[in-house]
Enzyme design. Structure first.
Site, mmCIF file in Angstrom:
data_model
loop_
_atom_site.group_PDB
_atom_site.id
_atom_site.type_symbol
_atom_site.label_atom_id
_atom_site.label_comp_id
_atom_site.label_asym_id
_atom_site.label_seq_id
_atom_site.Cartn_x
_atom_site.Cartn_y
_atom_site.Cartn_z
ATOM 1 C CE1 TYR A 1 105.934 69.296 -11.024
ATOM 2 C CE2 TYR A 1 105.634 68.594 -8.760
ATOM 3 C CZ TYR A 1 105.203 69.299 -9.861
ATOM 4 O OH TYR A 1 104.042 69.991 -9.798
ATOM 5 N NE ARG B 1 88.970 60.449 -17.221
ATOM 6 C CZ ARG B 1 87.899 59.925 -17.802
ATOM 7 N NH1 ARG B 1 87.583 58.670 -17.613
ATOM 8 N NH2 ARG B 1 87.138 60.661 -18.571
#
Ligand code: PLP
Length: 422
Positions: A56, A237
């Site tokens: 994170y 992507r």
């Protein structure tokens, strides 16, 4: 038995592994003509499947809200630095999850709900996120839309200027998803300057061509450049927002904390790899090859009597109008799919048919160029499309099956990056 391509996945979840294998087979065996798709390299695939995804890292390099960023900061700095170098941009943000959230961040940075925004209409070749009604961007903002001229199939910049003067948009988008011609960034910049709008060049489709010098760059003209990374740019992507230094803070604040939480670090890594590839001389060859192939394919289709919007192409994309062929786009697209040729049905400007059953086919050459097909192959591709469309009209499944076998033969001779061999 040979070692499975994804040993851990095959052992843990054979059902899903089989689906991945089937998709690999499909991508290997078919002629993929969807202009927004491509084949990424094995290196890009590997980077996207790393443990970077376990981390994170809300915030930006050097300014995170979580500890343990010794490595992630370097990964993101690498991607940002490469994006700036490849595109010559003053500032780059590599965190947007995809093209649509990247554009949403642009609105957040430069407009208030209810403001007037301007972009190309979806049925004319624009993107949903350029203020089209069904999109949040058309619901939360007042979208005014320009199109193309009926006689030329090309955007008339005098009309764009008139509309901008009349409507005074805060933000103007140029670029689109079905635009076969060069986008005149300096002309759009002049219009935006005149009306005091922020100009956003959405180069999602053509980023690889821009990076490879096969399409003029919007950098230096547009205030913000928005791009996906997975179309002609041949990365994972994702998306990148680039801006002049004066807009850097506004863009960064809009992406995080404005719109998103933690960035997808494995994607950031794969973007960095794709940008490294885009900086190589071979990428320039690829980009120019994409355009040369599209031009050759357009010529071969015209010679076979197909009607092309704007009469041809300057980039990677061709918009075919099947009205004169007496077969709806969807029927043709589904038949071609059975023939191993993957396209998408698309509206053509001023389409008399409905968006879910329109008159056109949208095709493009990025994927076939990535497999090493050249201009000499384009007459064959045009012939397959011609035979396929004729067979679609006649309901001739035998011909479609025959084409499928011919396509698979050619594809077997041109292995795709990152995929199994025949
Ligand atoms: C593809 C595309 C987008 C959206 O990208 P997603 O990654 O599908 O959200 C935005 N703008 C243009 C012009 C595009 O072609």
């Amino acid at each position: 038995m040979s070692q499975p391509r994804h040993p851990a996945l095959s052992a843990a979840d054979p059902e899903l592994a089989a689906l991945v294998g089937a998709e690999e087979r499909l991508q290997a065996d078919t002629l993929r003509l969807i202009p927004s798709e491509n084949y990424v390299s094995a290196a890009v695939l590997e980077a996207g499947g790393t443990v970077l995804q376990n981390k994170y890292s809300e915030g930006y390099a050097g300014r995170r809200y979580y500890e343990g960023q010794q490595v992630i900061d370097q990964v993101e700095r690498l991607a940002v630095g490469r994006a700036k170098a490849v595109f010559g941009a003053e500032h780059a943000n590599v965190q947007p999850y995809s093209g649509s959230p990247a554009n949403l961040a642009v609105y957040l940075a430069f407009a208030e709900p209810g403001d007037t925004v301007m972009g190309m209409a979806l049925p004319m070749g624009g993107h949903l996120t350029h203020g089209w009604g069904v999109s949040a961007t058309g619901k939360w903002f007042r979208g005014v839309q320009y199109g193309v001229r009926a006689d030329t199939g090309v955007t008339d910049l005098d009309e764009v200027r008139d509309l901008a003067r009349r409507e005074r948009p805060k933000v103007i988008f140029c670029g689109g998803t079905a635009v076969p011609r060069v986008i005149d960034f300096p002309a759009f910049a002049e219009i935006a300057r005149e009306v005091g709008a922020v100009l956003v060049a959405d180069i999602a489709h053509i980023a690889g061509l821009v990076a490879g010098g096969a399409h003029p760059s919007p950098v230096g003209h547009a205030d913000v450049v928005s791009t996906t990374t997975h179309k002609t740019l041949r990365g994972p992507r994702g998306a990148i927002l680039m801006a002049r230094e004066e807009h850097a803070k506004a863009v960064d604040k809009a992406v995080f904390p404005g719109l998103q939480g933690g960035p997808h670090n494995q994607t950031t890594a794969a973007i960095a790899v794709a940008l490294h590839e885009a900086a190589q001389p071979s990428f320039r060859e690829y980009a120019h090859g994409v355009v040369a192939n599209a031009r050759a394919l357009a010529e071969a289709l015209l010679a076979r009597g197909f009607d092309l919007v704007s009469g041809g192409t300057d980039n990677h994309l061709i918009l075919m109008d099947l009205t004169g062929k007496d077969v709806p786009g969807k029927v043709a697209a589904k038949a071609l799919d059975r023939a191993g040729i993957v396209v998408n049905y698309n509206t053509v400007p001023f389409d008399p048919r409905k968006p879910f059953d329109p008159s056109g086919l949208r095709i493009g050459t990025p994927s076939l160029t990535s497999r090493g097909l050249g201009t000499a192959h384009m007459p064959v591709v045009a012939e397959w499309i011609d035979r396929g469309v004729t067979a679609a009209r006649a309901g001739d499944e035998e011909t479609l099956a025959k084409i499928r076998a011919e396509v698979a033969d050619l594809m077997a001779a041109h292995p795709a990056p990152g995929l199994p061999m025949a």
